[in-house]
Design a protein around this motif. Structure first.
Motif, PDB file in Angstrom:
ATOM      1  N   SER A   1     -11.793  -9.207  36.899  1.00  9.89           N
ATOM      2  CA  SER A   1     -12.159  -9.306  35.575  1.00  9.89           C
ATOM      3  C   SER A   1     -12.917 -10.082  34.958  1.00  9.89           C
ATOM      4  O   SER A   1     -13.859 -10.249  34.470  1.00  9.89           O
ATOM      5  CB  SER A   1     -10.589  -9.032  34.788  1.00  9.89           C
ATOM      6  OG  SER A   1      -9.995  -8.005  34.962  1.00  9.89           O
TER       7      SER A   1
ATOM      8  N   ILE B   1     -14.201  -6.820  27.211  1.00  9.86           N
ATOM      9  CA  ILE B   1     -12.885  -6.809  28.126  1.00  9.86           C
ATOM     10  C   ILE B   1     -12.503  -5.572  28.218  1.00  9.86           C
ATOM     11  O   ILE B   1     -12.043  -5.179  29.389  1.00  9.86           O
ATOM     12  CB  ILE B   1     -11.742  -7.852  27.652  1.00  9.86           C
ATOM     13  CG1 ILE B   1     -12.712  -9.438  27.385  1.00  9.86           C
ATOM     14  CG2 ILE B   1     -10.706  -7.993  28.223  1.00  9.86           C
ATOM     15  CD1 ILE B   1     -11.980 -10.457  27.000  1.00  9.86           C
TER      16      ILE B   1
ATOM     17  N   LEU C   1     -11.597  -4.244  31.906  1.00 10.85           N
ATOM     18  CA  LEU C   1     -10.425  -3.742  32.512  1.00 10.85           C
ATOM     19  C   LEU C   1     -10.153  -2.634  33.483  1.00 10.85           C
ATOM     20  O   LEU C   1      -9.498  -2.773  34.618  1.00 10.85           O
ATOM     21  CB  LEU C   1      -9.339  -4.307  31.448  1.00 10.85           C
ATOM     22  CG  LEU C   1      -9.203  -5.460  30.795  1.00 10.85           C
ATOM     23  CD1 LEU C   1      -7.874  -5.562  29.854  1.00 10.85           C
ATOM     24  CD2 LEU C   1      -9.061  -6.673  31.609  1.00 10.85           C
TER      25      LEU C   1
ATOM     26  N   SER D   1     -11.849  -3.243  36.690  1.00  9.98           N
ATOM     27  CA  SER D   1     -11.428  -4.153  37.711  1.00  9.98           C
ATOM     28  C   SER D   1      -9.895  -3.612  38.209  1.00  9.98           C
ATOM     29  O   SER D   1      -9.747  -4.080  39.268  1.00  9.98           O
ATOM     30  CB  SER D   1     -11.043  -5.460  36.791  1.00  9.98           C
ATOM     31  OG  SER D   1     -12.201  -6.039  36.033  1.00  9.98           O
TER      32      SER D   1
ATOM     33  N   VAL E   1      -1.944  -3.001  32.810  1.00 12.67           N
ATOM     34  CA  VAL E   1      -3.140  -2.775  32.158  1.00 12.67           C
ATOM     35  C   VAL E   1      -3.532  -1.920  31.148  1.00 12.67           C
ATOM     36  O   VAL E   1      -4.098  -2.260  29.938  1.00 12.67           O
ATOM     37  CB  VAL E   1      -4.252  -2.436  33.559  1.00 12.67           C
ATOM     38  CG1 VAL E   1      -5.592  -2.093  32.718  1.00 12.67           C
ATOM     39  CG2 VAL E   1      -4.136  -3.243  34.513  1.00 12.67           C
TER      40      VAL E   1
ATOM     41  N   LEU F   1      -2.675  -3.958  27.969  1.00  5.48           N
ATOM     42  CA  LEU F   1      -3.727  -4.706  27.664  1.00  5.48           C
ATOM     43  C   LEU F   1      -4.742  -4.194  26.883  1.00  5.48           C
ATOM     44  O   LEU F   1      -5.392  -4.698  25.939  1.00  5.48           O
ATOM     45  CB  LEU F   1      -4.326  -5.522  28.952  1.00  5.48           C
ATOM     46  CG  LEU F   1      -3.420  -6.450  29.579  1.00  5.48           C
ATOM     47  CD1 LEU F   1      -3.752  -7.287  30.857  1.00  5.48           C
ATOM     48  CD2 LEU F   1      -2.849  -7.489  28.791  1.00  5.48           C
ATOM     49  N   VAL F   2      -4.974  -2.900  27.421  1.00  3.50           N
ATOM     50  CA  VAL F   2      -6.135  -2.104  26.851  1.00  3.50           C
ATOM     51  C   VAL F   2      -5.629  -1.585  25.476  1.00  3.50           C
ATOM     52  O   VAL F   2      -6.772  -1.495  24.623  1.00  3.50           O
ATOM     53  CB  VAL F   2      -6.461  -1.310  27.807  1.00  3.50           C
ATOM     54  CG1 VAL F   2      -7.543  -0.013  27.260  1.00  3.50           C
ATOM     55  CG2 VAL F   2      -7.259  -1.647  29.062  1.00  3.50           C
TER      56      VAL F   2
ATOM     57  N   SER G   1      -6.149   3.947  31.829  1.00  2.00           N
ATOM     58  CA  SER G   1      -5.856   2.590  32.549  1.00  2.00           C
ATOM     59  C   SER G   1      -4.880   2.669  33.812  1.00  2.00           C
ATOM     60  O   SER G   1      -4.856   1.733  34.639  1.00  2.00           O
ATOM     61  CB  SER G   1      -5.513   1.590  31.754  1.00  2.00           C
ATOM     62  OG  SER G   1      -6.797   1.212  30.888  1.00  2.00           O
TER      63      SER G   1
END
Length: 377
Positions: free
Chosen positions: A20, A61, A65, A68, A110, A113-114, A286
């Motif tokens: 990332s 980002i 993500l 990554s 993830v 976070l997304v 994700s």
């Protein structure tokens, strides 16, 4: 097995953080170069450039993500297979789904976070970025009061000021207005002042000359003036009446927009609904993306020749899912009742992952059957 879950999850998170950082840096630098040319070329300071690049970072980002996560899942799965750790677990009777439990946990992290980025940080950053852009567009000083430079505050307008005194008086001004191709007007003045008027800012020029050139006739007319006021209010965009971007709005507003919300933003109801559900679908993707990478590598099992074929299959499947998402978006934005198409891509991803995991379990069973038969004999 719980210890293995923690071990695999820690490896996934470690590689995920590394990839990332690398991908965000590359993407951010690429974005920063274009912003640098635009902002510095308009006479903005390095602090404004830094502020704009930081406000663009949440979106970068959010895009990076899932990529990554996919790379981390493929890398960790390949390394565990190469070190025979996967072989030991499968020999002990662990199924592909059981081994992949850590990948699912990783995908959920993830996804959170997304989700935070898609629902909170990215809309807030876009709103702030749009507001700052509007402020800069209204910044007369930054756009006009730059001595010794040819400035272009608006399309078809060129301004040059030889010198600016401490009192703000502009000496030896050159202004060319090419907005009307049929009549190009060039103003030159010994001095000028920027003042506020009832209808907006005005540029008052003294002891100057106005030259009008008409290309159709090839004639040049010249008029001298002692003082002349040039209305530059039309060159400055009014940020208070700007059209909002859908991506600036909160998800709750997108799911249930009022007529005022639709009128203030560029888009129809179908665009509002799809944008809201697409944010949720991003989180689901994700989870799907790393699971697809893991499942594709598990299909082939261990091989001393490497797993490049499985990696290619995983990349092709990811591309296919993205193509489905693009096609679904094109259709869903035309009909407000088809918002559910936003979930088609993650659904297909889950189905593909399930098929790959099933194939992996079947291939493991077929490899185990001859071994058991030989042991019995």
């Amino acid at each position: 097995m719980a210890r293995f879950d923690r071990y695999m999850l820690s490896q996934l998170l470690l590689l995920f953080g590394f990839f990332s950082l690398v991908l965000v840096s590359v993407y951010w630098i690429n974005r920063a170069i274009s912003l640098f040319d635009q902002l510095i070329g308009d006479g903005q300071s390095a602090l404004v450039f830094l502020e704009f690049t930081m406000l663009a970072l949440p979106y970068v980002i959010m895009i990076v993500l899932p990529i990554s996560a996919f790379v981390a899942a493929v890398y960790v799965t390949n390394r565990l297979s190469s070190d025979s750790e996967m072989v030991v677990l499968q020999t002990a009777g662990a199924s592909t789904m059981r081994i992949g439990r850590a990948v699912i946990y990783f995908g959920l992290i993830v996804a959170v976070l997304v989700g935070i980025l898609a629902h909170i940080l990215v809309p807030s950053a876009r709103t702030e970025l749009a507001g700052r852009s509007a402020e800069i567009s209204r910044d007369i000083t930054a756009r006009f009061l730059k001595e010794g430079q040819f400035l272009h505050p608006a399309s078809g307008i060129t301004v040059y000021i030889r010198r600016i005194t401490e009192q703000g008086e502009m000496k030896e001004l050159f202004l060319e207005d090419e907005r009307d191709p049929a009549a190009v007007v060039t103003y030159t003045a010994e001095k000028a002042l920027l003042v506020r008027g009832d209808t907006g800012p005005r540029l008052v020029m003294f002891d100057g000359l106005a030259q009008t050139f008409r290309p159709e006739t090839g004639k040049l007319s010249t008029i001298g003036f002692a003082d002349f006021a040039y209305d530059i209010g039309a060159l400055i965009q009014d940020g208070d009446t700007r059209t909002r971007d859908l991506r600036e709005l909160r998800t709750a507003v997108l799911l249930n927009p009022t007529p005022d919300d639709i009128a203030s933003a560029h888009g129809e109801l179908a665009d509002f609904l799809y944008e809201a559900h697409d944010r949720i679908a991003r989180s689901l993707l994700s989870v799907v993306v790393p699971l697809m990478g893991f499942a594709a590598l598990m299909v082939g099992g261990f091989s001393r020749f490497g797993v490049w074929r499985q990696v290619v299959i995983a990349v092709v499947l990811i591309i296919l899912v993205q193509l489905i998402a693009n096609s679904a978006e094109e259709v869903a934005r035309k009909d407000e009742t088809l918002w559910w198409l936003a979930y088609l891509a993650p659904l297909m991803g889950f189905v593909m992952s399930g098929i790959l995991i099933t194939l992996s379990s079947m291939s493991k069973f077929r490899r185990a059957a001859p071994a058991n038969t030989g042991a019995a004999a």
